[in-house]
Design an enzyme around this catalytic site. Sequence first.
Site, PDB file in Angstrom:
ATOM      1  N   THR A 168     -31.641 -57.564  -2.593  1.00  0.00           N
ATOM      2  CA  THR A 168     -32.196 -58.343  -1.485  1.00  0.00           C
ATOM      3  C   THR A 168     -31.398 -58.119  -0.213  1.00  0.00           C
ATOM      4  O   THR A 168     -31.958 -57.805   0.849  1.00  0.00           O
ATOM      5  CB  THR A 168     -32.230 -59.835  -1.844  1.00  0.00           C
ATOM      6  OG1 THR A 168     -33.106 -60.039  -2.961  1.00  0.00           O
ATOM      7  CG2 THR A 168     -32.720 -60.669  -0.670  1.00  0.00           C
ATOM      8  N   ALA A 169     -30.077 -58.273  -0.294  1.00  0.00           N
ATOM      9  CA  ALA A 169     -29.236 -58.080   0.890  1.00  0.00           C
ATOM     10  C   ALA A 169     -29.341 -56.664   1.423  1.00  0.00           C
ATOM     11  O   ALA A 169     -29.375 -56.436   2.643  1.00  0.00           O
ATOM     12  CB  ALA A 169     -27.785 -58.411   0.552  1.00  0.00           C
ATOM     13  N   GLY A 225     -33.230 -58.831  -7.321  1.00  0.00           N
ATOM     14  CA  GLY A 225     -31.841 -59.187  -7.534  1.00  0.00           C
ATOM     15  C   GLY A 225     -31.129 -59.489  -6.229  1.00  0.00           C
ATOM     16  O   GLY A 225     -31.645 -59.242  -5.135  1.00  0.00           O
ATOM     17  N   CYS A 226     -29.911 -60.018  -6.350  1.00  0.00           N
ATOM     18  CA  CYS A 226     -29.168 -60.452  -5.162  1.00  0.00           C
ATOM     19  C   CYS A 226     -28.687 -59.275  -4.318  1.00  0.00           C
ATOM     20  O   CYS A 226     -28.916 -59.245  -3.099  1.00  0.00           O
ATOM     21  CB  CYS A 226     -28.010 -61.353  -5.574  1.00  0.00           C
ATOM     22  SG  CYS A 226     -26.950 -60.686  -6.878  1.00  0.00           S
ATOM     23  N   PHE A 227     -28.023 -58.293  -4.931  1.00  0.00           N
ATOM     24  CA  PHE A 227     -27.591 -57.127  -4.163  1.00  0.00           C
ATOM     25  C   PHE A 227     -28.776 -56.379  -3.544  1.00  0.00           C
ATOM     26  O   PHE A 227     -28.729 -56.006  -2.366  1.00  0.00           O
ATOM     27  CB  PHE A 227     -26.778 -56.169  -5.039  1.00  0.00           C
ATOM     28  CG  PHE A 227     -25.379 -56.619  -5.330  1.00  0.00           C
ATOM     29  CD1 PHE A 227     -24.479 -56.883  -4.310  1.00  0.00           C
ATOM     30  CD2 PHE A 227     -24.941 -56.754  -6.641  1.00  0.00           C
ATOM     31  CE1 PHE A 227     -23.177 -57.283  -4.582  1.00  0.00           C
ATOM     32  CE2 PHE A 227     -23.642 -57.149  -6.931  1.00  0.00           C
ATOM     33  CZ  PHE A 227     -22.759 -57.420  -5.894  1.00  0.00           C
TER      34      PHE A 227
END
Length: 343
Positions: free
Chosen positions: A150-151, A146-148
Amino acid sequence: MIEVGIVGGSGYGAIELIRLLIQHPNVNIKYIFSHSKQDQPIKETFPHLEQLTYHYETLNSEGIECDVIFFATPSNVSKHIVPQLLSKRIKIIDLSGDFRLTNRATYETYYGETAASQEYLNEANYSIAEWSNVNAQTTQLIANPGCFPTATLLALHPLIDKDIVKQDNIIIDAKTGVSGAGRSLAQHVHFAEMNENLSAYAIGKHKHKPEIEQYLSLLAQQEVKVTFTPHLVPMTRGILSTIYIKLNHAFTNEDLHNLFKDYYEDKPFVRIRSLGQFPKTKEVYGSNYCDIGIYVDEENQTAILVSVIDNLVKGASGQAIQNLNLMYGWKENTGLLQSPVYP
């Protein structure tokens, strides 16, 4: 040259896949599937793709012949279709959350839906591309992060891996643009609700919280819990994650900065900012980069990490293509050399 299909072709994630894959030298897009847009030319939905002659098709697993299928769908879609495609030896890269969590009960708690069968959860390779072990011989199903996560995980990975932090008090304060909510209509992303407004949401129950904890626990070889609060900000793209974590060794700013520089030296998509500099979301806009800034509060030995990505690229489609490259043994930056768009 391999042939691929994209499921969920009318969403933002799929459009980014198309934008990036048409520039990929080793990939031909054979199918673009959308149940809601069946038989329509793609350019009618997205006029900026006027040059493309594709029509949306309806997914029928029996008639598909290609090498890889990307699922750019909401949760609770891919898990119903993936088993049939795997039986045809078609490789899957799933951008949804259906195969990310290995514990079925955890998935059902956070997603509110029945989980995929344990057989396929066990088969799925959760692949943060920078630390991936995928390959064409053994990998059939990739769960794209997911995006969160990954960061956040790219920022935390060096500290957890080196065992230099206290793992019982990790605080993640994350901001995201509205494209992360997808194209479906919802009150909280209406202009009048979102403009000149900032809001926290899904506090304590966001779907990405257990995903972050699962990965960190595997890396640390012990249970890791985090406090994760996402916020919606009035911008289109981007994630900025600010992470606070206690160090268990005495570090200076120079020490920690050098550790990150060495750790990511051979990772082309992770850029460590110069000491004292911190990234902005605009500086990775439209690219597959993750930029990280580092600060140590030396008085109380707290590390403050600032990590930014484009949620639709590094947080979704770009990382999916990076995983495709790794799976086929190509250079991981193949088709992903786009510079950020600025301003």
